[in-house]
Design a protein around this motif. Structure first.
Motif, PDB file in Angstrom:
ATOM      1  N   GLY A 114       0.817  -1.213   0.000  1.00  0.00           N
ATOM      2  CA  GLY A 114       0.000   0.000   0.000  1.00  0.00           C
ATOM      3  C   GLY A 114       0.846   1.256   0.000  1.00  0.00           C
ATOM      4  O   GLY A 114       0.493   2.260  -0.639  1.00  0.00           O
ATOM      5  N   VAL A 115       1.983   1.224   0.700  1.00  0.00           N
ATOM      6  CA  VAL A 115       2.902   2.363   0.703  1.00  0.00           C
ATOM      7  C   VAL A 115       3.527   2.527  -0.677  1.00  0.00           C
ATOM      8  O   VAL A 115       3.700   3.650  -1.173  1.00  0.00           O
ATOM      9  N   ALA A 116       3.858   1.403  -1.330  1.00  0.00           N
ATOM     10  CA  ALA A 116       4.422   1.477  -2.675  1.00  0.00           C
ATOM     11  C   ALA A 116       3.421   2.103  -3.647  1.00  0.00           C
ATOM     12  O   ALA A 116       3.776   2.975  -4.456  1.00  0.00           O
ATOM     13  N   MET A 117       2.162   1.682  -3.565  1.00  0.00           N
ATOM     14  CA  MET A 117       1.142   2.286  -4.423  1.00  0.00           C
ATOM     15  C   MET A 117       1.053   3.791  -4.174  1.00  0.00           C
ATOM     16  O   MET A 117       0.910   4.601  -5.099  1.00  0.00           O
ATOM     17  N   THR A 118       1.154   4.188  -2.919  1.00  0.00           N
ATOM     18  CA  THR A 118       1.094   5.601  -2.569  1.00  0.00           C
ATOM     19  C   THR A 118       2.250   6.374  -3.195  1.00  0.00           C
ATOM     20  O   THR A 118       2.075   7.477  -3.732  1.00  0.00           O
ATOM     21  N   ALA A 119       3.452   5.795  -3.120  1.00  0.00           N
ATOM     22  CA  ALA A 119       4.613   6.448  -3.716  1.00  0.00           C
ATOM     23  C   ALA A 119       4.421   6.647  -5.216  1.00  0.00           C
ATOM     24  O   ALA A 119       4.781   7.696  -5.774  1.00  0.00           O
ATOM     25  N   ALA A 120       3.835   5.652  -5.880  1.00  0.00           N
ATOM     26  CA  ALA A 120       3.598   5.757  -7.323  1.00  0.00           C
ATOM     27  C   ALA A 120       2.579   6.840  -7.644  1.00  0.00           C
ATOM     28  O   ALA A 120       2.769   7.645  -8.557  1.00  0.00           O
ATOM     29  N   GLU A 121       1.476   6.862  -6.886  1.00  0.00           N
ATOM     30  CA  GLU A 121       0.440   7.861  -7.151  1.00  0.00           C
ATOM     31  C   GLU A 121       0.931   9.269  -6.855  1.00  0.00           C
ATOM     32  O   GLU A 121       0.529  10.234  -7.515  1.00  0.00           O
ATOM     33  N   HIS A 122       1.820   9.408  -5.879  1.00  0.00           N
ATOM     34  CA  HIS A 122       2.337  10.733  -5.554  1.00  0.00           C
ATOM     35  C   HIS A 122       3.349  11.196  -6.595  1.00  0.00           C
ATOM     36  O   HIS A 122       3.412  12.388  -6.937  1.00  0.00           O
ATOM     37  N   TRP A 123       4.129  10.276  -7.130  1.00  0.00           N
ATOM     38  CA  TRP A 123       5.145  10.644  -8.108  1.00  0.00           C
ATOM     39  C   TRP A 123       4.539  10.904  -9.491  1.00  0.00           C
ATOM     40  O   TRP A 123       4.826  11.911 -10.125  1.00  0.00           O
ATOM     41  N   GLN A 124       3.664   9.972  -9.936  1.00  0.00           N
ATOM     42  CA  GLN A 124       3.208  10.017 -11.319  1.00  0.00           C
ATOM     43  C   GLN A 124       1.691  10.049 -11.487  1.00  0.00           C
ATOM     44  O   GLN A 124       1.213  10.190 -12.606  1.00  0.00           O
ATOM     45  N   GLY A 125       0.933   9.891 -10.400  1.00  0.00           N
ATOM     46  CA  GLY A 125      -0.495   9.656 -10.546  1.00  0.00           C
ATOM     47  C   GLY A 125      -1.397  10.709  -9.947  1.00  0.00           C
ATOM     48  O   GLY A 125      -1.135  11.914 -10.001  1.00  0.00           O
TER      49      GLY A 125
END
Length: 334
Positions: A114-125
């Motif tokens: 869930g933290v990894a998904m958050t990092a992706a959404e914050h960077w690119q999403g």
């Protein structure tokens, strides 16, 4: 040779995915194996190693600046172990030590999926540019992560933001985690379907009893199916509002299979949020769908590793990754 790539792993109950990720979030090399989830832990680790061997055998491996791992949890980044609920053979398994046999001395970060998904959404999403965000995966389970003060906030063990196990019904059903009335026990896909079946909903001729089938019935006006999604939305709204009140997030990003229901979920979720997020500093909270899709775990694991290692310029293609920012130490997970 510039150090301008991050090696990323995304480990779940059905697949072990790996990639080399560049500074724009593009996956320039991929590897994948099925997860032998019911086998002993060392068997699972062999498949992880096979993915890493495929990546490290590529010509681009010499450009890798750090390694990021996003894993089903719980994880414990403080000691480098994982205990995924959906991989029974891994209990306090020393995943970081196993990965380091291939990674060597490269900086290495471990976070929950869930933290990894958050990092992706914050960077690119969908959370890009936001100072405070909660990003959630609503699927077989409910997980999540936090962005605070414009940076990913994984917490000491890599699990911060795990909204699925906030209790929103003090006398509710027991949750497998040991608590009662957790968001996950109400809002996950299997529990949406369970509640609909218990309420009298019946699947169509194909016998599909998934949350997606319940959503399809809700779209046609089935009252039991709609009620089950509304209950899930209420639980999610209560958890989101509680999080926003504690840490003043400005957006909640919702992804995962259940989010695929679209307005069947998001319309009652936004209505319910108005009932729970009532204080002035949370009343403007937005709820939006996730954007990153199936590669979110890999992109996010890479972003988390870059942040933890203090690599300058990650996400800016014209800059080199392998240069630590002066205010950040290159601290591996173990």
């Amino acid at each position: 040779m510039p150090r301008d790539l991050i090696a990323a792993l995304d480990i779940g109950g059905t697949k072990i995915a790996g990639a080399l990720v560049d500074g724009s979030g593009k996956l320039v090399a991929r590897a994948r194996r099925a997860t032998p989830a019911q086998e002993p832990g060392e068997t699972v680790m062999r498949e992880v190693t096979a993915v890493l061997d495929e990546l490290s055998g590529s010509a681009q491996w010499s450009r890798v600046a750090a390694v990021g791992i996003g894993s089903a949890g719980p994880v414990d980044a403080s000691v480098g172990t994982v205990s995924p609920v959906n991989i029974p053979g891994w209990r306090d398994f020393p995943l970081v030590a196993g990965v380091r046999e291939t990674a060597g001395e490269l900086p290495l970060a471990l976070v929950g999926d869930g933290v990894a998904m958050t990092a992706a959404e914050h960077w690119q999403g969908a959370a890009r540019g936001r100072t405070g965000a909660l990003c959630m995966v609503v699927s077989t389970g409910v997980g999540g992560g936090l962005v605070l003060n414009g940076r990913l906030h994984p917490g000491p063990t890599g699990n911060a933001g795990h909204i699925g196990h906030i209790s929103v019904d003090l006398d509710g059903d027991p949750c497998p985690c040991g608590a009662r009335g957790c968001v996950e026990r109400i809002a996950s896909g299997p529990n949406i379907a369970r509640r609909a079946l218990e309420g009298g909903w019946r699947p169509g001729p194909g016998g599909d009893t998934s949350a997606a089938a319940v959503a399809a019935s809700a779209r046609t006006g089935d009252p039991v199916a709609r009620a089950s999604f509304e209950r899930a939305a209420q639980a999610l709204a209560a958890g989101i509002a509680a999080t926003a009140t504690l840490v003043e997030i400005e957006v909640a990003v919702v992804g995962g299979g259940v989010a695929g229901a679209g307005d069947v979920l998001f319309a009652p979720l936004r209505r319910a949020l108005r009932d729970y997020a009532t204080l002035s500093f949370v009343s403007g909270l937005e709820v939006v769908p996730a954007q990153m899709g199936t590669d979110a775990g890999l992109v996010g694991a890479a972003a988390a590793a870059a942040q933890q290692a203090g690599l300058d310029g990650f996400g800016t293609p014209s800059q080199e990754l392998g240069r630590p920012r002066p205010d950040r130490a290159r601290t591996p997970a173990s």
